[in-house]
Design an enzyme around this catalytic site. Structure first.
Site, PDB file in Angstrom:
ATOM      1  N   ALA A   1      70.393  24.639  55.525  1.00  0.00           N
ATOM      2  CA  ALA A   1      69.260  24.776  56.447  1.00  0.00           C
ATOM      3  C   ALA A   1      68.061  24.045  55.849  1.00  0.00           C
ATOM      4  O   ALA A   1      67.864  24.067  54.636  1.00  0.00           O
ATOM      5  CB  ALA A   1      68.933  26.249  56.654  1.00  0.00           C
TER       6      ALA A   1
ATOM      7  N   VAL B   1      75.653  29.492  55.076  1.00  0.00           N
ATOM      8  CA  VAL B   1      74.371  28.789  55.175  1.00  0.00           C
ATOM      9  C   VAL B   1      73.770  28.622  53.785  1.00  0.00           C
ATOM     10  O   VAL B   1      73.576  29.593  53.053  1.00  0.00           O
ATOM     11  CB  VAL B   1      73.397  29.583  56.081  1.00  0.00           C
ATOM     12  N   LYS B   2      73.487  27.354  53.450  1.00  0.00           N
ATOM     13  CA  LYS B   2      72.853  27.056  52.173  1.00  0.00           C
ATOM     14  C   LYS B   2      71.346  27.136  52.333  1.00  0.00           C
ATOM     15  O   LYS B   2      70.776  26.499  53.239  1.00  0.00           O
ATOM     16  CB  LYS B   2      73.191  25.614  51.774  1.00  0.00           C
ATOM     17  N   LEU B   3      70.701  27.895  51.458  1.00  0.00           N
ATOM     18  CA  LEU B   3      69.239  27.959  51.450  1.00  0.00           C
ATOM     19  C   LEU B   3      68.768  27.598  50.045  1.00  0.00           C
ATOM     20  O   LEU B   3      69.369  28.042  49.059  1.00  0.00           O
ATOM     21  CB  LEU B   3      68.764  29.381  51.793  1.00  0.00           C
TER      22      LEU B   3
ATOM     23  N   ALA C   1      76.712  24.672  54.933  1.00  0.00           N
ATOM     24  CA  ALA C   1      75.828  23.775  55.692  1.00  0.00           C
ATOM     25  C   ALA C   1      74.394  24.167  55.353  1.00  0.00           C
ATOM     26  O   ALA C   1      74.046  25.347  55.416  1.00  0.00           O
ATOM     27  CB  ALA C   1      76.082  23.938  57.187  1.00  0.00           C
TER      28      ALA C   1
END
Ligand code: G3P
Length: 214
Positions: free
Chosen positions: A58, A82-84, A56
């Site tokens: 950010a 978490v995808k950054l 998902a």
């Protein structure tokens, strides 16, 4: 090699899971928008359907905000990573969040140098965008191979996700380069199943079977 599906569409996720080949799901803001929903709602729904890692993304810009958003996203479900997007703020956020045990997928990777920095900061995954590299006249497969070579040379356990896959050849290139994972659109997974000689063979076997019954 693990196969993730690159979609936020629930029917596609259900269908590919039913094939017995699904190891994970990646989403991004564009894929979520296509479904007319929001990240929290859709990731929640996906987590109820399949028990696999789910990315998902950010959307904050400053590291402090990314950290808060990353914690919120990861609280949706234990399977959420978490995808950054690659950058200095994301590296700072990766250091903090990975230290808390939150898995980070560093996305929008276009060079092996970026992947090296992401791995050093503690990212669980790096996502080189093979199709978008090809789009600008570069060899996405070269970048994937450089990343897997570097991670192997130095023993990084960060996993390489071949992303921005546009066709079956990209999956082949990812597997040949030793990528741990390819995140593949539904349409490409369908293309991977098919071969004209398989279809021809099935047609011929059916024809001969029908003849032999008479
Ligand atoms: O996983 C990233 C991917 O969704 C981007 O694909 O085709 O928009 O470059 P594409």
């Amino acid at each position: 090699m693990k196969i993730f599906i690159d979609t936020a569409n629930l029917d596609m996720i259900r269908e590919i899971d039913s094939w017995g080949i699904l190891d994970g799901v990646t989403t991004n803001p564009s894929l979520i928008a296509k479904e007319g929903t929001d990240t929290r709602t859709r990731v929640n729904e996906i987590a109820k359907i399949v028990d696999v890692p789910i990315s998902a993304e950010a959307m904050s810009s400053a590291s402090e905000d990314m950290i808060k958003e990353g914690r919120e996203l990861s609280s949706i479900h234990p399977n959420v990573n978490v995808k950054l997007p690659m950058g200095v703020e994301s590296l700072k956020a990766t250091k903090v969040l990975s230290g808390e045990g939150i898995d980070i997928n560093m996305t929008l990777i276009f060079s092996a140098q970026q992947a090296l920095l992401a791995a050093k900061a503690g990212a669980r995954y790096v996502s080189p965008f093979v199709g978008r590299l090809d789009d600008i006249g570069m060899y996405g497969s070269d970048v994937m191979r450089q990343i897997t070579d570097i991670f192997c040379n130095y023993g990084y356990d960060t996993e390489v996700i071949a992303a921005s896959i546009r066709g079956p050849m990209h999956v082949l290139e990812a597997a040949s380069a030793g990528c741990d994972i390819a995140t593949v659109p539904y349409s490409v997974l369908q293309q991977m199943v098919s071969h004209p000689k398989t279809d021809e063979g099935i047609r011929n076997f059916i024809r001969d079977y029908e003849k032999s019954k008479k």
